[in-house]
Motif scaffolding. Structure first.
Motif, PDB file in Angstrom:
ATOM      1  N   ASN A  13      37.285  38.451  50.324  1.00 36.95           N
ATOM      2  CA  ASN A  13      38.547  38.973  51.009  1.00 36.95           C
ATOM      3  C   ASN A  13      38.284  39.568  52.416  1.00 36.95           C
ATOM      4  OD1 ASN A  13      40.435  41.384  51.551  1.00 36.95           O
ATOM      5  ND2 ASN A  13      41.079  40.986  49.727  1.00 36.95           N
ATOM      6  N   GLU A  14      39.238  38.657  53.170  1.00 32.04           N
ATOM      7  CA  GLU A  14      38.656  38.908  54.675  1.00 32.04           C
ATOM      8  C   GLU A  14      38.791  40.347  55.121  1.00 32.04           C
ATOM      9  OE1 GLU A  14      40.539  35.994  57.224  1.00 32.04           O
ATOM     10  OE2 GLU A  14      39.364  34.276  56.047  1.00 32.04           O
ATOM     11  N   VAL A  15      40.117  40.776  54.661  1.00 36.44           N
ATOM     12  CA  VAL A  15      40.585  42.294  55.238  1.00 36.44           C
ATOM     13  C   VAL A  15      39.386  43.266  54.794  1.00 36.44           C
ATOM     14  CG1 VAL A  15      42.350  43.963  55.071  1.00 36.44           C
ATOM     15  CG2 VAL A  15      42.756  41.603  55.118  1.00 36.44           C
ATOM     16  N   ILE A  16      39.067  43.178  53.489  1.00 36.05           N
ATOM     17  CA  ILE A  16      37.960  44.160  52.851  1.00 36.05           C
ATOM     18  C   ILE A  16      36.958  43.915  53.363  1.00 36.05           C
ATOM     19  CG2 ILE A  16      36.821  44.859  50.676  1.00 36.05           C
ATOM     20  CD1 ILE A  16      39.807  45.631  50.652  1.00 36.05           C
ATOM     21  N   ILE A  56      43.977  43.389  46.247  1.00 33.59           N
ATOM     22  CA  ILE A  56      42.650  43.278  45.708  1.00 33.59           C
ATOM     23  C   ILE A  56      42.731  43.111  44.323  1.00 33.59           C
ATOM     24  CG2 ILE A  56      42.349  45.984  45.633  1.00 33.59           C
ATOM     25  CD1 ILE A  56      39.468  45.334  46.279  1.00 33.59           C
ATOM     26  N   LEU A  57      41.886  42.398  43.650  1.00 32.09           N
ATOM     27  CA  LEU A  57      41.722  42.024  42.440  1.00 32.09           C
ATOM     28  C   LEU A  57      41.345  43.400  41.730  1.00 32.09           C
ATOM     29  CD1 LEU A  57      41.965  39.384  40.610  1.00 32.09           C
ATOM     30  CD2 LEU A  57      39.622  38.972  40.677  1.00 32.09           C
ATOM     31  N   TYR A  58      42.090  43.660  40.412  1.00 33.38           N
ATOM     32  CA  TYR A  58      41.682  44.725  39.694  1.00 33.38           C
ATOM     33  C   TYR A  58      41.308  44.319  38.253  1.00 33.38           C
ATOM     34  CZ  TYR A  58      41.776  49.549  37.700  1.00 33.38           C
ATOM     35  OH  TYR A  58      41.172  50.590  37.235  1.00 33.38           O
ATOM     36  N   GLY A  59      40.244  44.778  37.585  1.00 34.08           N
ATOM     37  CA  GLY A  59      39.793  44.380  36.225  1.00 34.08           C
ATOM     38  C   GLY A  59      39.306  43.233  36.218  1.00 34.08           C
ATOM     39  N   ASP A  60      39.537  42.266  35.165  1.00 31.59           N
ATOM     40  CA  ASP A  60      38.716  41.096  35.023  1.00 31.59           C
ATOM     41  C   ASP A  60      38.935  40.047  36.023  1.00 31.59           C
ATOM     42  OD1 ASP A  60      37.448  41.997  32.721  1.00 31.59           O
ATOM     43  OD2 ASP A  60      39.027  41.572  31.511  1.00 31.59           O
ATOM     44  N   ASP A  61      38.012  39.164  36.454  1.00 32.50           N
ATOM     45  CA  ASP A  61      38.389  37.828  37.221  1.00 32.50           C
ATOM     46  C   ASP A  61      39.004  36.848  36.171  1.00 32.50           C
ATOM     47  OD1 ASP A  61      37.621  35.284  38.269  1.00 32.50           O
ATOM     48  OD2 ASP A  61      37.078  36.597  39.751  1.00 32.50           O
ATOM     49  N   PRO A  62      39.920  36.607  36.850  1.00 30.37           N
ATOM     50  CA  PRO A  62      40.821  35.408  35.823  1.00 30.37           C
ATOM     51  C   PRO A  62      39.978  34.343  35.375  1.00 30.37           C
ATOM     52  CG  PRO A  62      41.383  35.113  38.083  1.00 30.37           C
ATOM     53  CD  PRO A  62      40.729  36.467  38.053  1.00 30.37           C
TER      54      PRO A  62
END
Length: 503
Positions: free
Chosen positions: A87-90, A297-303
């Motif tokens: 994640n470029e921003v993070i 940002i992704l939260y929890g499980d990765d798909p």
């Protein structure tokens, strides 16, 4: 040796599995039971994301300095924690924080590389090489830059203070003390020798954590961050662990041989150190800027590893889903899906390759199941697919195994119980029967959870904002909203930015 900031606070199922000895033991036996071998079984297929495997060449990390050579331990950690989160921003946010900490003297002149791990767990740790790791779950929990800086400064302090090597030396000394106790005839003296060694080792680790907290807070202040952020984020992690849906029983005092001081003790210690630099309110927090960087940002499980939604597990890429009975808590990992009822029963679900020429009976009897009851194999259909079940007995534990074939692979359910009863058999049957293939429309409708940043509108409250969250159990919405947004430390006002969890 990796050094964790906050052990055992990864997820709801982590807490449930960790507290229940019987279920944990059953799960361990189940893992022993599932030992793939020969030409029949292949590697588990639950994870469809290729990056979860160890990278063939060193992967870049977030750092303000040139990357150090990657170690095998570094590569193993990346593989174990779901790969690197991109994640470029993070990444820019983390890089800026590291630059400021290093400019303030953190790192002691060593090269520091910070890697963001693609894991929902709230965790951070460091290796003696200067490699620091933070999970996206921890980044999502923090509410401003100073809180994330506090975590990174703490982990860098472990590196500069050489805690890993000191801990190893202390462990060697403790091992020698235990060896001495083995040749002492007097049982009382032998017991005292062992306890002295164990207490010394535990105390040493506690001192390391407090020392890293102290160095980290001092570095925060020197870098211009809010020095009270460390205490604030430790408190947030404790609140996250204590959410009702996490079944997290909070402890008010540490275990005598705990390797980490209790959270209240660390919060108080961090506050005392911070007060040396002034009263609360000093230093930069950059709350709004940090929250904006979290948007999406992704939260929890990765798909790519499937979704856990309450009692249901679904995997879009594999096109399958199943549901566990009420009272069971699911935990999704890169290798398998685990569950426990919190008492006597544990479940493991995974998938392996199987040639279509091999029958399910041949597979069940091929030797990968210890203690298989020979005449227990039964044939069935589940969701229109060929299936079979069997039973096994291992070291006083009862196992029920169910396999479902889908072309050249089988999906495996393994139940283990120390006290099998009718409810145990019913749970096994109900879970197996719930297995189903997802339709194209169902697969298309599934979306991963993400953090969305929204502005508070006039007359909106925490309760009304929490109701806008999706993919979260109803009873958990408000408590999770409060923890994610640090409410209590920060009161809501119109125009404030807050985190919501949505699909």
């Amino acid at each position: 040796m990796e050094r964790r900031l906050d052990q055992g606070r990864a997820s709801r199922a982590d807490r449930a599995l960790g507290r229940v000895v019987a279920a944990t033991l059953a799960l361990g036996l189940a893992l022993t039971l599932v030992s793939c071998g020969g030409s029949i079984s292949e590697q588990p297929l639950i994870t469809s994301r290729q990056s979860a495997q160890l990278p063939a060449s060193p992967a870049p990390t977030q750092s303000s300095r040139a990357n150090a050579p990657r170690t095998q331990e570094h590569l193993k950690l990346i593989g174990a924690y779901g790969g690197i989160y991109r994640n470029e921003v993070i990444e820019r946010t983390v890089g800026d924080i590291v630059d400021r900490l290093l400019a303030a003297g953190s790192g002691g002149g060593r090269s520091v590389n910070v890697t963001i791990l693609n894991s929902p767990a709230v965790n951070a740790f460091a290796l003696p090489t200067g490699d620091v790791y933070v999970t996206r779950g921890l980044i999502a929990l923090a509410t401003d830059e100073s809180e994330l800086a506090a975590v990174i400064a703490h982990e860098i302090a472990h590196v500069t203070a050489d805690h890993a090597r000191a801990r190893a030396r202390q462990a060697e000394a403790a091992a020698l003390a235990r060896r001495v106790s083995e040749v002492v005839v007097d049982p009382g003296i032998a017991k005292d020798s062992r306890e002295t060694a164990d207490v010394s080792l535990a105390t040493f680790s506690q001192q390391q954590e407090l020392e890293a907290d102290k160095i980290g807070v001092e570095t925060l202040a020197k870098a211009g961050f809010d020095p009270f952020a460390a205490a604030r984020f430790l408190h947030s992690m404790a609140q996250f662990a204590a959410l009702p849906s996490l079944n997290a029983a909070t402890e008010t005092k540490p275990g005598f041989l705990s390797s980490h001081p209790s959270t209240p003790a660390r919060v108080d210690h961090a506050k005392r150190v911070a007060r040396q630099f002034g009263a609360p309110g000093i230093g930069q927090q950059q709350r709004s800027r940090y929250l904006r960087s979290l948007n999406g940002i992704l939260y929890g499980d990765d798909p790519s590893e499937g979704f856990v939604r309450g009692r249901e597990f679904a995997h879009v890429d594999l096109g399958i889903a199943f549901t566990v009975p009420e009272g069971y808590v699911l935990k999704n990992t890169s290798q398998a899906v685990l569950a426990t009822d919190g008492e006597h029963t544990a479940i493991r679900f995974d998938a392996v390759g199987l040639p279509e020429s091999t029958s399910l009976e041949e597979y069940l009897k091929s030797g990968w199941i210890k203690g298989l009851v020979d005449d227990s194999v039964r044939f069935d259909t589940v969701g229109g697919l060929e299936a079979a079940t069997a039973s096994a007995l291992v070291e006083g534990w009862s196992f029920r195994i169910g396999v479902v074939r889908d072309r050249n692979r089988v999906f495996r359910f393994i139940f283990a119980s120390s006290k099998p009863a009718s409810a145990y058999e019913g749970a096994f049957r109900k879970t197996l029967a719930s297995f189903r293939l997802l339709s194209p429309s169902q697969r298309a409708a599934m979306r991963p959870l993400r953090v969305r940043i929204v502005a508070v509108r006039p007359n909106e409250s925490a309760a009304t904002l929490a109701q806008r969250m999706t993919g979260v159990e109803a009873a958990m919405k408000l408590p999770l909203f409060n923890v994610l947004n640090g409410l209590g430390e920060h009161e809501l006002a119109a125009g404030d930015l807050v985190k919501l969890i949505t699909e």
